[in-house]
Design a protein around this motif. Sequence first.
Motif, PDB file in Angstrom:
ATOM      1  N   ARG A 102       0.846  -1.186   0.000  1.00 48.96           N
ATOM      2  CA  ARG A 102       0.000   0.000   0.000  1.00 48.96           C
ATOM      3  C   ARG A 102       0.882   1.237   0.000  1.00 48.96           C
ATOM      4  NH1 ARG A 102      -5.277  -0.670   0.995  1.00 48.96           N
ATOM      5  NH2 ARG A 102      -5.449   1.504   1.609  1.00 48.96           N
ATOM      6  N   LYS A 104       1.291   5.468  -0.229  1.00 48.48           N
ATOM      7  CA  LYS A 104       0.559   6.688   0.071  1.00 48.48           C
ATOM      8  C   LYS A 104       0.222   7.401  -1.227  1.00 48.48           C
ATOM      9  CE  LYS A 104       0.814  10.987   2.709  1.00 48.48           C
ATOM     10  NZ  LYS A 104       1.643  11.833   3.593  1.00 48.48           N
ATOM     11  N   CYS A 105      -1.024   7.852  -1.347  1.00 44.89           N
ATOM     12  CA  CYS A 105      -1.455   8.501  -2.577  1.00 44.89           C
ATOM     13  C   CYS A 105      -0.689   9.815  -2.791  1.00 44.89           C
ATOM     14  CB  CYS A 105      -2.951   8.793  -2.517  1.00 44.89           C
ATOM     15  SG  CYS A 105      -3.979   7.318  -2.431  1.00 44.89           S
ATOM     16  N   PRO A 108      -4.994  13.346  -3.046  1.00 42.68           N
ATOM     17  CA  PRO A 108      -6.186  12.702  -2.472  1.00 42.68           C
ATOM     18  C   PRO A 108      -7.076  12.134  -3.573  1.00 42.68           C
ATOM     19  CG  PRO A 108      -5.808  14.863  -1.489  1.00 42.68           C
ATOM     20  CD  PRO A 108      -4.870  14.751  -2.646  1.00 42.68           C
ATOM     21  N   GLN A 109      -7.670  10.969  -3.302  1.00 38.55           N
ATOM     22  CA  GLN A 109      -8.563  10.376  -4.288  1.00 38.55           C
ATOM     23  C   GLN A 109      -9.583   9.498  -3.590  1.00 38.55           C
ATOM     24  OE1 GLN A 109      -7.298   7.001  -6.637  1.00 38.55           O
ATOM     25  NE2 GLN A 109      -5.320   6.948  -5.604  1.00 38.55           N
ATOM     26  N   GLU A 110     -10.723   9.361  -4.227  1.00 39.73           N
ATOM     27  CA  GLU A 110     -11.771   8.487  -3.741  1.00 39.73           C
ATOM     28  C   GLU A 110     -12.389   7.776  -4.931  1.00 39.73           C
ATOM     29  OE1 GLU A 110     -12.718   7.657  -0.778  1.00 39.73           O
ATOM     30  OE2 GLU A 110     -11.440   9.042   0.347  1.00 39.73           O
ATOM     31  N   GLY A 111     -12.927   6.592  -4.695  1.00 43.39           N
ATOM     32  CA  GLY A 111     -13.599   5.846  -5.747  1.00 43.39           C
ATOM     33  C   GLY A 111     -15.069   5.691  -5.431  1.00 43.39           C
ATOM     34  N   THR A 112     -15.830   5.211  -6.409  1.00 40.72           N
ATOM     35  CA  THR A 112     -17.267   5.042  -6.218  1.00 40.72           C
ATOM     36  C   THR A 112     -17.702   3.615  -6.470  1.00 40.72           C
ATOM     37  OG1 THR A 112     -17.662   5.703  -8.528  1.00 40.72           O
ATOM     38  CG2 THR A 112     -17.778   7.434  -6.841  1.00 40.72           C
TER      39      THR A 112
END
Length: 297
Positions: A102, A104-105, A108-112
């Motif tokens: 894993r 670190k991004c 920032p990001q998010e998925g759906t």
Amino acid sequence: MSSERLPEMTQAQRDRLAFVELRLRFVGEIRRQDLVTRFGIQAAAATRDIAQYKEMAPRNMEYDTKGKVYARASWFRPLFNFPAERVLTWLSEGYGDGEPIRWKCVVPQEGTALPGQLDLEMLSVLTRAIHRNAAVEVSYRALSSGLTTREITPFALADNGQRWHVRAFDRRSGDFRDFVLARLADAKMLPGPVNEHELPAQDIQWNRVTELELVPHPANVQHPDTIEAEYGMENGVLKVRARAAMAGYLLRRWNVDCTEDHSLKGGEFHLWLRNRQALYGVTNLILAPGYDGHGDE
């Protein structure tokens, strides 16, 4: 079998061992040349990597003297804990293989994406069957018939943008179909060769490629140049080539209005299919928004 030594190794060593495991688990075999080609190392180094993996997981592989290949053993147990998304990326695109870590991004990001269950051991049966041209007995949960047992001959994985399928000949229906991976409850490989009519070359919908001409929706889009720029259209049209078996998924995913007179209303319909005649003979058009077949010969 022990993974205790993994933290002591360099990242490059762990990546090569992870690659060995990916090949064993999902293809069913590993050769020295696979490592040489993937990592650009010498054959002697590849031999050491395979020996090291065998030392750490002695029951995971056995040498096939006839095929001169290291094969997955029947008592295989994984050293690495790969997330399903990572495995599917590796199987479909061939990059990003290596030890699952894993990071670190960067931003920032998010998925759906909705959560889903996928049994990687079941998946490995399918991928090894694809590699060997073998049939598989599966337990499958269908919306129409519930849980049933079927025999299928898988030959490809397919991503429709929302979920993954396996494309296979279904001996129960006598036709080529898509099976949602997450609806498979169990799978085991069957002995013996597959029949000629079950081979991928006989899947007309899979082998047929159709060209779709997508344009800004004439009624719903006030500024078509915005859509043209968003999709990189040339002369106001985006030409997309797709297998007939995947066309319906593509049109549904991108909310493409497939009516003859671009009559679907709603802000979600930014695109219209200009050449709906290209869909003649495509079988999964129940997915295509607004397509009812009227006006087609």
